[in-house]
Write an enzyme that holds these catalytic residues in place. Structure first.
Site, PDB file in Angstrom:
ATOM      1  N   GLY A  27      -1.185  -5.545 -12.589  1.00 59.71           N
ATOM      2  CA  GLY A  27      -0.387  -5.973 -13.722  1.00 59.71           C
ATOM      3  C   GLY A  27       0.536  -7.124 -13.404  1.00 59.71           C
ATOM      4  CG  ASP A 142      -1.647  -0.184  -3.796  1.00 55.99           C
ATOM      5  OD1 ASP A 142      -2.247  -0.461  -2.730  1.00 55.99           O
ATOM      6  OD2 ASP A 142      -1.416  -1.031  -4.683  1.00 55.99           O
TER       7      ASP A 142
END
Length: 358
Positions: A27, A142
């Site tokens: 994003g 992540d």
């Protein structure tokens, strides 16, 4: 591609997008202003992969809303706070705490590798945030330097904040990731995830170990020119020993065990990082030996000057073997009371023993 705001776009009739902050695989992040509460916030515009069907797009939207709920319930100072999630232009937007700081990735690239105490301090703050997330049943999946923000300045005033739970999962939730699709950064992903197996808390700890390695050596040991080559290296290659790991080497090696069942746990890793920070602080703040007068010590008594510094007339008036009432000869006082070596300046380390001996 995300839409660029024309002027200052008002999102959901509340959040005014001001400026672009960063862009990643999951994003784009904007700095925005909350018109209702009158505060600056960060807004993450979720980018969906190209070529998705309507059903796949709906699954991704559901996963993003779940991510926001997951991150919002953590409430830990080491995790960026999620305030809200809205849907506009057929995609979700996540409203988060705005932290104006460099990422750990930027710190490493701009300042070079970190010294051991600083790396251990950042590492244990990251570990505390991950442990809180794992206790709440949340996996990050992540963990990497670009997802860690470093606030404050100086060695003792820094705060490490774990951000972008963009592909987080909650224990008990049905998986929403497409079959065969590996989400995360190849150079930091755990071997079991690279093989397509189930992720667990140990997978985040592997990524923490790679991040510690990068802090000390400038980059991940599995970094390759191609993503697939990095995944193969994670699965099959043993990392080169960290050249500048120092006291962090046992922690890094323990976290980078390929078998998750044999990987070092959070409690053990946290204890080792605590010891490193404590020991490094003691070593760097050890008191140096300085010249110090015994007369300046608390409770010290004034001593008579040595014989050679007295008035000559006083020695002439005294006959050998006699002394004035109430006085003693210098010889009878012992070594502490006469001679420039004994009552004058001497090293501070001799006056007070080092409280932290080697």
């Amino acid at each position: 591609m995300p839409s660029e705001p024309t002027g200052e776009r008002l999102l959901a009739r509340r959040y005014r997008l001001v400026t672009h902050v960063g862009r990643g695989g999951m994003g784009t992040v904007w700095q925005a202003h909350d018109e209702v509460l009158g505060r600056d916030v960060a807004v993450k515009e979720v980018i969906l992969p190209h070529g998705l069907t309507d059903e796949e797009r709906a699954v991704h939207h559901k996963r993003t809303f779940r991510e926001a709920r997951t991150a919002a319930r953590l409430g830990h100072p080491g995790v960026v706070t999620v305030y809200d999630v809205v849907e506009e232009d057929d995609r979700p937007w996540i409203i988060m705490e705005l932290i104006k700081a460099r990422s750990l990735d930027q710190v490493i690239k701009q300042d070079g590798p970190l010294e051991a105490r600083r790396a251990a301090e950042i590492g244990r703050q990251m570990l505390a945030a991950l442990h809180a997330a794992h206790e709440a049943g949340v996996l990050h999946r992540d963990v990497k330097p670009s997802n860690v923000l470093i606030t404050g300045t100086g060695r003792m005033g820094e705060r490490a904040v774990l951000t972008d739970f963009g592909i987080a999962t909650a224990s008990g939730d049905a998986t929403l990731t497409q079959t065969g699709l590996v989400m995360g950064s190849p150079a930091y992903i755990a071997p079991e995830r690279a093989r397509g197996r189930l992720a667990g808390p140990a997978s985040d700890l592997w990524s923490l170990g790679v991040t510690l390695y990068a802090m000390m050596n400038g980059k991940s040991p599995f970094e390759r020119s191609e993503p697939m080559a990095a995944l193969i290296a994670v699965i099959s290659d043993e990392p080169d020993p960290p050249e500048k790991g120092g006291r962090l080497i046992p922690v890094i090696e323990g976290l980078l065990r390929k078998n998750p069942d044999q990987r070092m746990g959070a409690i053990e890793a946290g204890a080792l990082l605590d010891d490193i920070v404590r020991q490094e602080t003691i070593d760097t703040q050890r008191t140096m030996a300085v010249e110090f007068s015994m007369d300046e010590l608390p409770g010290a008594q004034t001593t008579i000057p040595p014989a050679e510094t007295r008035e000559p007339e006083s020695r002439d008036r005294e006959s050998p073997g006699t002394k004035a009432p109430g006085t003693e000869s210098p010889e009878s006082r012992g070594p502490e009371s006469h001679g420039p070596e004994s009552h004058g300046a001497r090293p501070y380390a001799e006056a007070y023993a080092d409280p932290y001996p080697e």
